[in-house]
Motif scaffolding. Structure first.
Motif, short mmCIF file in Angstrom:
data_model
loop_
_atom_site.label_atom_id
_atom_site.label_comp_id
_atom_site.label_asym_id
_atom_site.label_seq_id
_atom_site.Cartn_x
_atom_site.Cartn_y
_atom_site.Cartn_z
N THR A 101 -0.62 -47.79 -4.77
CA THR A 101 -1.99 -47.67 -4.27
C THR A 101 -2.31 -48.79 -3.28
N ASN A 102 -1.80 -49.97 -3.58
CA ASN A 102 -2.04 -51.09 -2.66
C ASN A 102 -1.44 -50.80 -1.29
N GLN A 103 -0.24 -50.23 -1.27
CA GLN A 103 0.39 -49.89 0.01
C GLN A 103 -0.41 -48.84 0.77
N GLN A 104 -0.94 -47.88 0.04
CA GLN A 104 -1.75 -46.83 0.69
C GLN A 104 -3.04 -47.41 1.28
N ILE A 134 -5.11 -41.56 -2.20
CA ILE A 134 -5.60 -42.72 -2.95
C ILE A 134 -6.56 -42.27 -4.07
N MET A 135 -7.47 -41.38 -3.74
CA MET A 135 -8.45 -40.93 -4.73
C MET A 135 -7.82 -40.07 -5.82
N ASN A 136 -6.63 -39.51 -5.59
CA ASN A 136 -5.93 -38.71 -6.60
C ASN A 136 -4.87 -39.52 -7.33
N SER A 137 -4.98 -40.84 -7.28
CA SER A 137 -4.03 -41.70 -8.01
C SER A 137 -4.13 -41.39 -9.50
N PRO A 138 -3.01 -41.46 -10.27
CA PRO A 138 -3.00 -41.07 -11.70
C PRO A 138 -3.86 -41.92 -12.62
N ALA A 139 -4.31 -41.26 -13.70
CA ALA A 139 -5.09 -41.94 -14.73
C ALA A 139 -4.19 -42.11 -15.96
N GLY A 154 -8.72 -51.12 -16.09
CA GLY A 154 -10.13 -51.03 -15.73
C GLY A 154 -10.37 -51.49 -14.31
N THR A 155 -9.69 -52.53 -13.89
CA THR A 155 -9.85 -53.05 -12.53
C THR A 155 -9.31 -52.06 -11.51
N TYR A 156 -8.22 -51.42 -11.84
CA TYR A 156 -7.62 -50.38 -10.97
C TYR A 156 -8.59 -49.23 -10.74
N ARG A 157 -9.25 -48.77 -11.83
CA ARG A 157 -10.21 -47.67 -11.66
C ARG A 157 -11.42 -48.12 -10.86
N GLU A 158 -11.79 -49.37 -11.05
CA GLU A 158 -12.92 -49.90 -10.28
C GLU A 158 -12.59 -49.92 -8.79
N ALA A 159 -11.37 -50.33 -8.47
CA ALA A 159 -10.97 -50.39 -7.06
C ALA A 159 -11.03 -49.02 -6.41
N LEU A 160 -10.61 -47.99 -7.14
CA LEU A 160 -10.66 -46.64 -6.57
C LEU A 160 -12.09 -46.20 -6.30
N GLU A 161 -12.99 -46.62 -7.18
CA GLU A 161 -14.40 -46.26 -6.98
C GLU A 161 -14.99 -46.98 -5.77
N VAL A 162 -14.68 -48.25 -5.64
CA VAL A 162 -15.17 -49.03 -4.50
C VAL A 162 -14.67 -48.41 -3.19
N PHE A 163 -13.39 -48.12 -3.12
CA PHE A 163 -12.82 -47.53 -1.91
C PHE A 163 -13.42 -46.16 -1.62
N ASN A 201 -10.71 -53.31 2.07
CA ASN A 201 -10.28 -54.68 1.76
C ASN A 201 -10.68 -55.07 0.33
N ASP A 202 -11.92 -54.74 -0.06
CA ASP A 202 -12.40 -55.08 -1.39
C ASP A 202 -11.55 -54.41 -2.48
N ALA A 203 -11.22 -53.14 -2.25
CA ALA A 203 -10.41 -52.39 -3.22
C ALA A 203 -9.01 -52.99 -3.32
N ALA A 204 -8.45 -53.40 -2.19
CA ALA A 204 -7.11 -53.99 -2.16
C ALA A 204 -7.09 -55.31 -2.96
N GLU A 205 -8.17 -56.08 -2.87
CA GLU A 205 -8.25 -57.34 -3.62
C GLU A 205 -8.24 -57.07 -5.12
N LEU A 206 -8.98 -56.07 -5.55
CA LEU A 206 -9.03 -55.72 -6.97
C LEU A 206 -7.65 -55.25 -7.46
N ILE A 207 -6.98 -54.46 -6.65
CA ILE A 207 -5.65 -53.95 -7.00
C ILE A 207 -4.65 -55.10 -7.13
#
Length: 217
Positions: A101-104, A134-139, A154-163, A201-207
């Protein structure tokens, strides 16, 4: 109508017994002689009654008794022990997804930077494709996982929401352009692509924070 280019100014993509008898015997008559003295007549001895020959009794041949064949005792086959289903290592799976996800996210932001630093036009199809990926990343179900894995998830899911929230409008403008629903100018205002770049950028930081937690645990 001329075919429109797949880019717009400032936009992104986010298986028998035989009885034998005999007949009576013949009688033998004695011949008389002239005796000087009369003698009494001889007494005739009757012929002996023939004794019937014994009737042979058939001898029964004994019937052979079939030999009983012993039935082999079945050999019990041990049932195989059930194979235990390996428990997936959720933390390792999550870590792999985080890196992907970070690479994407880096690629998505790069599409915006490419447009800003060169022609001012963003390639809409790759922008929309990356956004969907990115939005279809696995749960994952992290209920039985350790605290670090749960926090990273939890942080990973937050990053997807922010992005997703930040780049939605910009990607929407790209979809409209690709579907010929945009105006002829096809502009994406700074309020959309600027916000999209910042939230990327914000989502990448969380990831990256979630990646560090998993790698250091």
């Amino acid at each position: 109508m001329n075919k429109r280019p797949a880019y717009i100014a400032l936009c992104l993509l986010l298986s028998s017994a035989v009885l034998v008898g005999c007949g009576p015997g013949a009688m033998i008559n004695a011949t008389p002689t002239l005796p000087p003295t009369a003698t009494s007549s001889p007494t005739y001895t009757p012929c002996p009654t023939p004794t019937p020959e014994p009737t042979p009794t058939p001898t029964l041949t004994p019937t052979a008794t079939p030999t009983v064949t012993a039935t082999p005792t079945p050999t019990s086959t041990a049932s195989p022990s059930p194979t235990a289903t390996p428990t997936p290592d959720i933390a390792a799976l999550l870590l792999g997804v985080l890196h992907n996800t970070n690479q994407q996210l880096l690629e998505f932001g790069g599409l915006i930077d490419e447009a800003v630093r060169s022609t001012g036009e963003i390639r809409c199809q790759p922008t929309a494709d990356l956004y969907d990926a990115i939005m279809n990343s696995p749960a994952f179900d992290v209920t039985g996982c350790d605290a670090v894995t749960q926090r990273a998830y939890g942080t990973y899911r937050e990053a997807l929401e922010v992005f997703g929230d930040g780049a939605r409008d910009m990607v929407g403008a790209c979809r409209a352009y690709l579907n010929d629903e945009a105006d002829q100018k096809g502009f994406i205002p700074f309020q959309q692509w600027g916000l999209g770049r910042q939230r990327t950028n914000d989502a990448a930081e969380l990831i990256n924070q979630a990646i560090r937690w998993l790698e250091e645990r």
